[in-house]
Design an enzyme around this catalytic site. Structure first.
Site, PDB file in Angstrom:
ATOM      1  N   GLY A   1     -10.578  12.304  32.407  1.00 48.78           N
ATOM      2  CA  GLY A   1     -11.321  12.438  33.850  1.00 48.78           C
ATOM      3  C   GLY A   1     -10.923  13.821  34.480  1.00 48.78           C
ATOM      4  O   GLY A   1     -11.719  13.963  35.399  1.00 48.78           O
TER       5      GLY A   1
ATOM      6  N   PRO B   1      -6.974  12.623  27.909  1.00 47.84           N
ATOM      7  CA  PRO B   1      -7.723  13.864  28.526  1.00 47.84           C
ATOM      8  C   PRO B   1      -8.676  14.242  27.365  1.00 47.84           C
ATOM      9  O   PRO B   1      -8.198  14.483  26.292  1.00 47.84           O
ATOM     10  CB  PRO B   1      -6.781  14.865  29.057  1.00 47.84           C
ATOM     11  CG  PRO B   1      -5.499  14.709  28.165  1.00 47.84           C
ATOM     12  CD  PRO B   1      -5.464  13.144  27.943  1.00 47.84           C
TER      13      PRO B   1
ATOM     14  N   ARG C   1     -12.034  16.616  28.107  1.00 45.81           N
ATOM     15  CA  ARG C   1     -12.434  17.859  28.660  1.00 45.81           C
ATOM     16  C   ARG C   1     -11.523  18.704  28.896  1.00 45.81           C
ATOM     17  O   ARG C   1     -11.733  20.006  28.522  1.00 45.81           O
ATOM     18  CB  ARG C   1     -13.633  17.499  29.980  1.00 45.81           C
ATOM     19  CG  ARG C   1     -14.031  18.600  30.405  1.00 45.81           C
ATOM     20  CD  ARG C   1     -14.635  18.431  31.927  1.00 45.81           C
ATOM     21  NE  ARG C   1     -15.334  17.123  32.036  1.00 45.81           N
ATOM     22  CZ  ARG C   1     -16.588  16.800  31.888  1.00 45.81           C
ATOM     23  NH1 ARG C   1     -17.422  17.834  31.690  1.00 45.81           N
ATOM     24  NH2 ARG C   1     -16.973  15.655  32.068  1.00 45.81           N
TER      25      ARG C   1
ATOM     26  N   ARG D   1     -25.945  19.025  28.874  1.00 45.07           N
ATOM     27  CA  ARG D   1     -25.378  18.840  30.189  1.00 45.07           C
ATOM     28  C   ARG D   1     -26.280  19.052  31.475  1.00 45.07           C
ATOM     29  O   ARG D   1     -26.359  18.557  32.340  1.00 45.07           O
ATOM     30  CB  ARG D   1     -24.085  19.324  30.316  1.00 45.07           C
ATOM     31  CG  ARG D   1     -23.039  18.693  29.190  1.00 45.07           C
ATOM     32  CD  ARG D   1     -21.438  19.041  29.366  1.00 45.07           C
ATOM     33  NE  ARG D   1     -20.850  18.287  30.554  1.00 45.07           N
ATOM     34  CZ  ARG D   1     -20.747  18.924  31.671  1.00 45.07           C
ATOM     35  NH1 ARG D   1     -20.959  20.458  31.850  1.00 45.07           N
ATOM     36  NH2 ARG D   1     -20.256  18.210  32.753  1.00 45.07           N
TER      37      ARG D   1
ATOM     38  N   TYR E   1     -26.918  16.400  33.911  1.00 42.44           N
ATOM     39  CA  TYR E   1     -26.097  16.083  35.013  1.00 42.44           C
ATOM     40  C   TYR E   1     -26.547  17.254  36.031  1.00 42.44           C
ATOM     41  O   TYR E   1     -25.714  17.227  37.014  1.00 42.44           O
ATOM     42  CB  TYR E   1     -24.697  15.951  34.730  1.00 42.44           C
ATOM     43  CG  TYR E   1     -24.075  15.185  33.599  1.00 42.44           C
ATOM     44  CD1 TYR E   1     -24.390  13.768  33.277  1.00 42.44           C
ATOM     45  CD2 TYR E   1     -23.730  15.956  32.483  1.00 42.44           C
ATOM     46  CE1 TYR E   1     -23.980  13.132  32.396  1.00 42.44           C
ATOM     47  CE2 TYR E   1     -23.298  15.266  31.092  1.00 42.44           C
ATOM     48  CZ  TYR E   1     -23.758  13.734  31.092  1.00 42.44           C
ATOM     49  OH  TYR E   1     -23.417  12.976  30.000  1.00 42.44           O
TER      50      TYR E   1
ATOM     51  N   CYS F   1     -39.588  22.154  23.368  1.00 36.82           N
ATOM     52  CA  CYS F   1     -40.905  21.972  24.067  1.00 36.82           C
ATOM     53  C   CYS F   1     -40.891  21.141  25.491  1.00 36.82           C
ATOM     54  O   CYS F   1     -41.813  20.193  25.573  1.00 36.82           O
ATOM     55  CB  CYS F   1     -42.008  21.410  23.109  1.00 36.82           C
ATOM     56  SG  CYS F   1     -41.862  22.408  21.615  1.00 36.82           S
ATOM     57  N   GLU F   2     -40.099  21.775  26.370  1.00 32.46           N
ATOM     58  CA  GLU F   2     -40.235  21.271  27.601  1.00 32.46           C
ATOM     59  C   GLU F   2     -39.617  21.848  28.932  1.00 32.46           C
ATOM     60  O   GLU F   2     -38.690  22.587  28.758  1.00 32.46           O
ATOM     61  CB  GLU F   2     -39.624  19.755  27.837  1.00 32.46           C
ATOM     62  CG  GLU F   2     -38.382  19.399  27.152  1.00 32.46           C
ATOM     63  CD  GLU F   2     -37.934  17.826  27.386  1.00 32.46           C
ATOM     64  OE1 GLU F   2     -37.730  17.531  28.504  1.00 32.46           O
ATOM     65  OE2 GLU F   2     -37.891  17.240  26.473  1.00 32.46           O
TER      66      GLU F   2
ATOM     67  N   TYR G   1     -18.314  18.121  25.305  1.00 30.26           N
ATOM     68  CA  TYR G   1     -19.454  17.585  25.472  1.00 30.26           C
ATOM     69  C   TYR G   1     -20.775  18.367  25.162  1.00 30.26           C
ATOM     70  O   TYR G   1     -21.780  18.159  26.060  1.00 30.26           O
ATOM     71  CB  TYR G   1     -19.764  16.852  27.182  1.00 30.26           C
ATOM     72  CG  TYR G   1     -18.477  15.771  27.103  1.00 30.26           C
ATOM     73  CD1 TYR G   1     -18.483  14.649  26.356  1.00 30.26           C
ATOM     74  CD2 TYR G   1     -17.483  16.098  28.146  1.00 30.26           C
ATOM     75  CE1 TYR G   1     -17.351  13.784  26.781  1.00 30.26           C
ATOM     76  CE2 TYR G   1     -16.381  15.148  27.913  1.00 30.26           C
ATOM     77  CZ  TYR G   1     -16.324  14.012  27.447  1.00 30.26           C
ATOM     78  OH  TYR G   1     -15.172  13.139  27.629  1.00 30.26           O
TER      79      TYR G   1
HETATM   80  N1  LLP Z   1     -11.069   7.885  28.355  1.00 27.59           N
HETATM   81  C1  LLP Z   1     -12.216   7.056  28.286  1.00 27.59           C
HETATM   82  C2  LLP Z   1     -12.348   5.526  28.280  1.00 27.59           C
HETATM   83  C3  LLP Z   1     -13.524   7.844  28.436  1.00 27.59           C
HETATM   84  O1  LLP Z   1     -14.451   7.174  28.512  1.00 27.59           O
HETATM   85  C4  LLP Z   1     -13.504   9.165  28.691  1.00 27.59           C
HETATM   86  C5  LLP Z   1     -14.749   9.673  28.964  1.00 27.59           C
HETATM   87  C6  LLP Z   1     -12.176   9.956  28.418  1.00 27.59           C
HETATM   88  C7  LLP Z   1     -11.245   9.143  28.315  1.00 27.59           C
HETATM   89  C8  LLP Z   1     -12.344  11.328  28.591  1.00 27.59           C
HETATM   90  O2  LLP Z   1     -12.672  11.815  30.003  1.00 27.59           O
HETATM   91  P1  LLP Z   1     -12.445  13.441  30.174  1.00 27.59           P
HETATM   92  O3  LLP Z   1     -11.224  13.731  30.206  1.00 27.59           O
HETATM   93  O4  LLP Z   1     -13.400  14.458  29.018  1.00 27.59           O
HETATM   94  O5  LLP Z   1     -13.112  13.815  31.502  1.00 27.59           O
HETATM   95  N2  LLP Z   1     -20.628  13.664  28.777  1.00 27.59           N
HETATM   96  C9  LLP Z   1     -20.188  13.804  30.132  1.00 27.59           C
HETATM   97  C10 LLP Z   1     -18.759  13.103  30.059  1.00 27.59           C
HETATM   98  C11 LLP Z   1     -18.550  11.747  29.710  1.00 27.59           C
HETATM   99  C12 LLP Z   1     -17.170  10.945  29.691  1.00 27.59           C
HETATM  100  C13 LLP Z   1     -17.093   9.800  28.968  1.00 27.59           C
HETATM  101  N3  LLP Z   1     -15.774   9.198  28.812  1.00 27.59           N
HETATM  102  C14 LLP Z   1     -20.000  15.041  30.490  1.00 27.59           C
HETATM  103  O6  LLP Z   1     -20.736  16.041  29.507  1.00 27.59           O
HETATM  104  O7  LLP Z   1     -19.792  15.325  31.365  1.00 27.59           O
END
Ligand code: LLP
Length: 451
Positions: free
Chosen positions: A270, A310, A312, A349, A353, A380-381, A410
């Protein structure tokens, strides 16, 4: 006592930039580029000692280019900050090369589907170093995970417990799998609604406040479950800049966790990253320090393994996407559209979002960017927008390679074939060498599925 849902104001949602943000017309801030980025004498971008435009000449556009050294440094930082049970969340970006890299640098790998499990296994990652996630794991996925001997399974629902225990019963050959119970602490991280996961109203995990988490623990601890409960897991959301959310989560989780006398507490992923001019994000090291302090404040014993996942923060800034500008359409008094040869199929994205990105020209990275254009894709949008108000150099022209930085997370992993546009290749650059780690999809690849 478990407090009611805590609602915390964490500032703006997923990054959105517009041309009026301060400093947007200045050259691209270097800190949005991968760590080994440098300029050659002519101002052209080099990453990992490789001229970015030479990669484009070789493999074409669109292309994802990753700074391998940057990826390795972030994995090492995570490993250093959290120790050997830290997991790279592979949903952010996964291919065999990435799985192997994260493993080589000492990280476990979080896989949330059978597909991610298969890629990590194909990369040679030992089962013990994998963590299986998912809110709807099928029997087949769990069987594959058990067969691989995954190190941890993060249990998400009562239905899953039934399915899992049907597999771990008396006929299960190996030792009881180690599991964590996924808990929703009732903390709302202020991020985009689609990537918020810690609140009570969530499809993920067992609610703490409702008593579901305690009931799940009881079930998992019963000898008939055939599993070994080793810890508690929570993931409150993604792209979170303000660390208070994690502190709140640990404050809520602490009392529940401490009573169970378990060995591991995982706070999920996160951590946010900067996408556009003016944004800043804490480092993985700073995040870990805050988590440790918060765990201590919640009286989590020192011997407990505090881990994280982690995604992202490891891969986002290591990658960029290069496109070719194919049309420049000026609508006087309205806007200028610059169409590139990718779009929402390689980066959904912005559409999903409302996420902001920067754009720049690798041929002249330090050019001022006085012109405001809308960078759109070839789908096409009308919603197929990559950068709504992109500040670009005045002389941007058809045929230019236009790049968007910080696309390492992502983007490739959420890419689609919409309009039967083939998915771009992925190139790793390091020490003056480039290697194509995922080749470009072809029409034949797509047709191969079509019976
Ligand atoms: N652990 C779990 C259980 C998760 O569901 C996620 C992400 C992570 C770790 C890794 O989170 P990060 O460190 O990457 O924030 N597609 C969206 C993000 C979806 C995240 C889903 N879960 C975007 O492009 O922002």
């Amino acid at each position: 006592m478990i407090p009611d849902t805590l609602s915390v104001d964490f500032g703006p949602p997923l990054s959105v930039a517009d041309a009026t943000s301060p400093g947007r017309h200045a050259p691209l801030p270097v800190r949005l580029l991968p760590e080994t980025a440098e300029l050659d004498g002519a101002g052209r971008l080099r990453i990992g000692g490789v001229d970015v435009l030479s990669v484009v000449e070789e493999v074409g556009t669109p292309v994802f280019i990753y700074d391998e050294e940057h990826l390795r440094r972030r994995c090492r930082e995570a490993r250093q900050a959290f120790g050997p049970r830290v997991a790279y969340a592979s949903k952010a970006f996964l291919c065999k090369a990435m799985a192997a890299l994260a493993h080589e640098e000492g990280c476990c790998i979080d896989v949330s589907t059978g597909g991610e499990l298969a890629v990590a296994r194909a990369a040679g990652v030992p089962g013990e170093r994998l963590v299986l996630h998912g809110n709807n794991k099928s029997c087949a996925e769990m069987e594959a995970a058990l067969e691989a001997g995954v190190g941890r399974i993060v249990v998400d629902s009562f239905d899953e417990i039934e399915r899992l225990t049907s597999l771990t019963g008396p006929n299960h050959a190996g030792p009881p799998p180690k599991v964590l119970v996924r808990v929703t602490p009732g903390v709302e991280a202020h991020t985009h609604e689609y990537v918020m996961t810690g609140q009570d109203d969530s499809k993920f995990g067992f609610g703490l406040a409702s008593g579901a988490a305690a009931a799940a623990v009881e079930r998992l601890r019963h000898p008939s479950a055939g599993v070994r409960l080793v810890g508690v897991h929570a993931h409150i959301g993604s792209q979170i800049f303000a660390l208070e959310g994690f502190e709140r989560a640990l404050a809520v989780l602490g009392p529940f966790f401490n009573e169970l006398e378990l060995e591991e507490l995982c706070i999920g992923g996160g951590l946010g990253v900067a996408y556009v001019t003016g944004e800043t994000a804490p480092s993985i090291t700073e995040w870990a320090q805050v988590l440790r302090r918060a765990a201590a404040a919640a009286r989590v014993p020192d011997h407990v393994v505090l881990c994280a996942e982690p995604g992202r923060a490891i891969v986002a800034a290591a990658g960029l996407t290069c496109y070719t500008a194919g049309t420049v359409k000026d609508l006087p008094g309205l806007r200028t559209y610059v169409s590139v040869d990718g779009g929402m199929s390689d980066n959904p994205r912005p559409v999903l979002y409302g996420s902001g990105y920067e754009a720049f020209l690798p041929r002249e990275v330090t050019a001022a960017r006085p012109r405001v254009v809308t960078v759109v894709g070839k789908h096409c949008e009308s919603g197929d927008v990559l950068v709504r108000d992109a500040c670009v150099p005045a002389d941007l022209r058809v045929g230019d390679v236009l790049a968007t930085p910080v696309t390492g997370a992502y983007g490739h992993s959420m890419a689609s074939n919409y309009n039967k546009v083939p998915r771009p290749p992925v190139v790793f650059v390091k020490d003056g060498q480039r290697r194509v780690v995922v080749r470009r999809e072809t029409y034949e690849d797509m047709l191969a599925l079509d019976m």
